[in-house]
Scaffold this motif. Structure first.
Motif, short mmCIF file in Angstrom:
data_model
loop_
_atom_site.label_atom_id
_atom_site.label_comp_id
_atom_site.label_asym_id
_atom_site.label_seq_id
_atom_site.Cartn_x
_atom_site.Cartn_y
_atom_site.Cartn_z
N THR A 182 -59.44 -5.11 35.33
CA THR A 182 -60.64 -5.49 34.57
C THR A 182 -60.41 -5.31 33.08
OG1 THR A 182 -62.08 -4.89 36.43
CG2 THR A 182 -63.09 -5.00 34.24
N ALA A 183 -59.80 -4.19 32.70
CA ALA A 183 -59.57 -3.91 31.28
C ALA A 183 -58.58 -4.91 30.68
CB ALA A 183 -59.04 -2.49 31.11
N PHE A 184 -57.56 -5.26 31.41
CA PHE A 184 -56.58 -6.19 30.88
C PHE A 184 -57.18 -7.60 30.77
CE2 PHE A 184 -52.80 -8.96 31.03
CZ PHE A 184 -52.07 -8.40 29.99
N ARG A 194 -52.26 -13.37 19.26
CA ARG A 194 -51.23 -12.63 18.54
C ARG A 194 -51.16 -11.18 19.03
NH1 ARG A 194 -52.22 -13.32 12.60
NH2 ARG A 194 -51.52 -15.43 13.16
N ALA A 195 -52.33 -10.56 19.19
CA ALA A 195 -52.37 -9.16 19.63
C ALA A 195 -51.90 -9.03 21.07
CB ALA A 195 -53.79 -8.61 19.49
N VAL A 196 -52.27 -9.98 21.92
CA VAL A 196 -51.88 -9.92 23.33
C VAL A 196 -50.36 -10.05 23.47
CG1 VAL A 196 -52.02 -11.06 25.57
CG2 VAL A 196 -54.09 -10.75 24.20
N LEU A 197 -49.79 -11.06 22.83
CA LEU A 197 -48.34 -11.25 22.96
C LEU A 197 -47.56 -10.14 22.28
CD1 LEU A 197 -47.89 -15.10 22.62
CD2 LEU A 197 -48.26 -13.70 24.65
N ALA A 198 -48.11 -9.58 21.19
CA ALA A 198 -47.45 -8.44 20.55
C ALA A 198 -47.45 -7.24 21.49
CB ALA A 198 -48.16 -8.09 19.24
N PHE A 199 -48.55 -7.05 22.22
CA PHE A 199 -48.62 -5.97 23.20
C PHE A 199 -47.55 -6.17 24.27
CE2 PHE A 199 -50.03 -5.15 27.55
CZ PHE A 199 -50.09 -3.76 27.54
N TRP A 289 -42.57 8.70 37.41
CA TRP A 289 -41.93 8.09 36.24
C TRP A 289 -42.68 6.86 35.75
CZ3 TRP A 289 -38.65 10.36 33.18
CH2 TRP A 289 -37.85 11.40 33.67
N ARG A 290 -43.21 6.07 36.69
CA ARG A 290 -43.96 4.88 36.28
C ARG A 290 -45.22 5.25 35.52
NH1 ARG A 290 -46.22 0.32 38.86
NH2 ARG A 290 -45.98 -0.50 36.76
N THR A 291 -45.96 6.21 36.04
CA THR A 291 -47.21 6.59 35.36
C THR A 291 -46.92 7.21 34.01
OG1 THR A 291 -47.20 8.66 36.66
CG2 THR A 291 -48.57 6.85 37.46
N ARG A 292 -45.79 7.88 33.89
CA ARG A 292 -45.42 8.44 32.59
C ARG A 292 -45.26 7.34 31.55
NH1 ARG A 292 -40.14 12.38 31.51
NH2 ARG A 292 -40.52 12.72 29.28
N GLU A 293 -44.71 6.19 31.94
CA GLU A 293 -44.59 5.07 31.02
C GLU A 293 -45.90 4.31 30.87
OE1 GLU A 293 -41.33 2.47 31.59
OE2 GLU A 293 -39.80 4.03 31.33
N LEU A 294 -46.66 4.24 31.96
CA LEU A 294 -47.89 3.45 31.93
C LEU A 294 -48.95 4.05 31.01
CD1 LEU A 294 -48.28 2.40 35.67
CD2 LEU A 294 -48.05 0.86 33.72
N ARG A 300 -53.10 1.46 24.97
CA ARG A 300 -53.12 0.53 23.83
C ARG A 300 -54.29 -0.45 23.91
NH1 ARG A 300 -48.66 0.25 20.57
NH2 ARG A 300 -46.83 1.48 21.22
N PHE A 301 -54.78 -0.73 25.10
CA PHE A 301 -55.84 -1.73 25.21
C PHE A 301 -57.04 -1.27 26.04
CE2 PHE A 301 -53.21 -2.39 28.93
CZ PHE A 301 -54.14 -2.62 29.94
#
Length: 379
Positions: A182-184, A194-199, A289-294, A300-301
């Protein structure tokens, strides 16, 4: 009729290879190749010149043949096997005029050399047979390994507790996945292209967040063009406009169409899937490890509630029963009706023992009979 046993075929091929190698070793591979090549060349020479070099009135053709014959025979080493056969063939052809019978006599004289040529062909054939037989064993070994892995999976799933409270894992994971989707979706709807592709571009620094990077032409256009401040849906809508209508909205209609229209599939597929955990969840180590990166990526959004749900998912990996609960979740998700029928009809432990034994038998055969390049060559 039973299927052929690849191990028996490999054993027989190895025995044939060994026997042929011994015969080749008595001659030497280089010398065998020399006589076989010479025999083949001379037969081809006879076939090619017989019609023109026989009879009268074709003296030029006769000379051409004799020169070609002399050139080929002179190139032979003095110690070539069956040298007498080559000498006899030459003698049969050293006449002022030649007939078909002279060519036949030359071919007959080459019979001892033909034996070496046959041995060379047999050596090539036995090597190819050995190579093919070994490849067949490799294929069977891989198939046996796949069957072992499948039976081990089936045994593991069958051992999982069907009544385990998997909702302890499912509910937090589902809550996070729904929230991040939902957030994405809100982010891609409201933020600028521009902001989406930069993300998305920045997620390259996080290999466990597997977004496909934006196509370069699309990224560059959105980064530089004023229309990049519009949301993605607006850019996609513009891409459907005619060039004349688009003139009212953007400075370079053709560049927008070239950058956006050609990458519509990429934009249509851009969603939150790389940010989700999914069900059943991965192993505890992978999820940790995945959640650490997530966490920094999602932050950010998304708002704090989504990040909190993600942290709740990460905390699941500290549970002592995470592994057993996950196995039960995997069993419920992956155990098909066909799997259940197999469990009812097959003694998995017995079948697994048989497949492991077959895998090991095939592996032993490969160890006993190494690749052809590693097999000792004749001297």
């Amino acid at each position: 009729m039973s299927e052929r046993d690849p191990v028996a075929d490999l054993t027989a091929a190895a025995e044939a290879l060994s026997a042929t190698r011994e015969r080749v070793a008595e001659v030497g591979t280089d010398r065998l190749e020399t006589v076989a090549d010479a025999h083949g060349d001379l037969l081809a020479l006879l076939d090619r010149h017989e019609e023109d070099a026989t009879g009268y009135g074709e003296f030029g053709k006769y000379i051409e043949f004799q020169e070609a014959l002399a050139e080929r025979l002179d190139a032979l080493p003095e110690d070539v096997p069956a040298s007498d056969a080559f000498d006899a063939a030459d003698e049969a052809l050293q006449k002022r005029t030649l007939s078909a019978s002279d060519f036949d006599h030359a071919r007959t004289a080459l019979a001892p050399a033909a034996e070496y040529a046959d041995l060379a062909e047999e050596w090539a054939a036995t090597r190819e047979r050995y190579r093919d037989a070994r490849r067949a064993v490799i294929r069977e070994k891989r198939a046996a390994e796949d069957r072992v892995a499948d039976l081990e999976r089936l045994r593991r799933l069958a051992a999982a507790d069907p009544d385990a409270p998997v909702e302890v894992l499912h509910d937090p994971v589902a809550a996070y996945d729904d929230a991040v989707r939902t957030a994405f979706e809100r982010f891609t709807d409201e933020a600028s292209a521009r902001a989406v592709l930069a993300f998305v571009e920045r997620t390259r620094a996080y290999p466990l967040v597997p977004f496909d990077p934006p196509p370069e032409r699309l990224r560059a256009f959105v980064a530089d063009a004023p229309v990049g401040e519009e949301p993605l849906d607006t850019l996609l809508a513009y891409a459907d406009y005619s060039t004349s209508k688009l003139d009212h909205y953007v400075a370079d209609p053709r560049e927008l169409k070239a950058a956006v229209s050609t990458n519509r599939t990429y934009l249509d597929r851009l969603d939150a899937t790389p940010l989700t955990v999914g069900w059943p969840p991965p192993s505890a180590a992978t999820l940790r490890w995945r959640t650490r990166e997530l966490v920094p990526v999602v932050a950010r959004f998304a708002d704090a509630d989504v990040v909190a749900r993600l942290r709740a998912v990460r905390s699941l990996t500290r549970r002592e029963d995470y592994g057993s609960l996950r196995e039960s979740a995997v069993a419920r998700s992956e155990l098909t009706d066909a799997d259940r029928e197999r469990l009812a009809d097959v003694d998995v432990e017995h079948a697994l023992a048989q497949e492991r034994a077959e895998r090991d038998r095939l592996a032993d055969a490969l160890a006993t009979h190494p690749p052809l390049d590693d097999v000792a060559s004749p001297a």
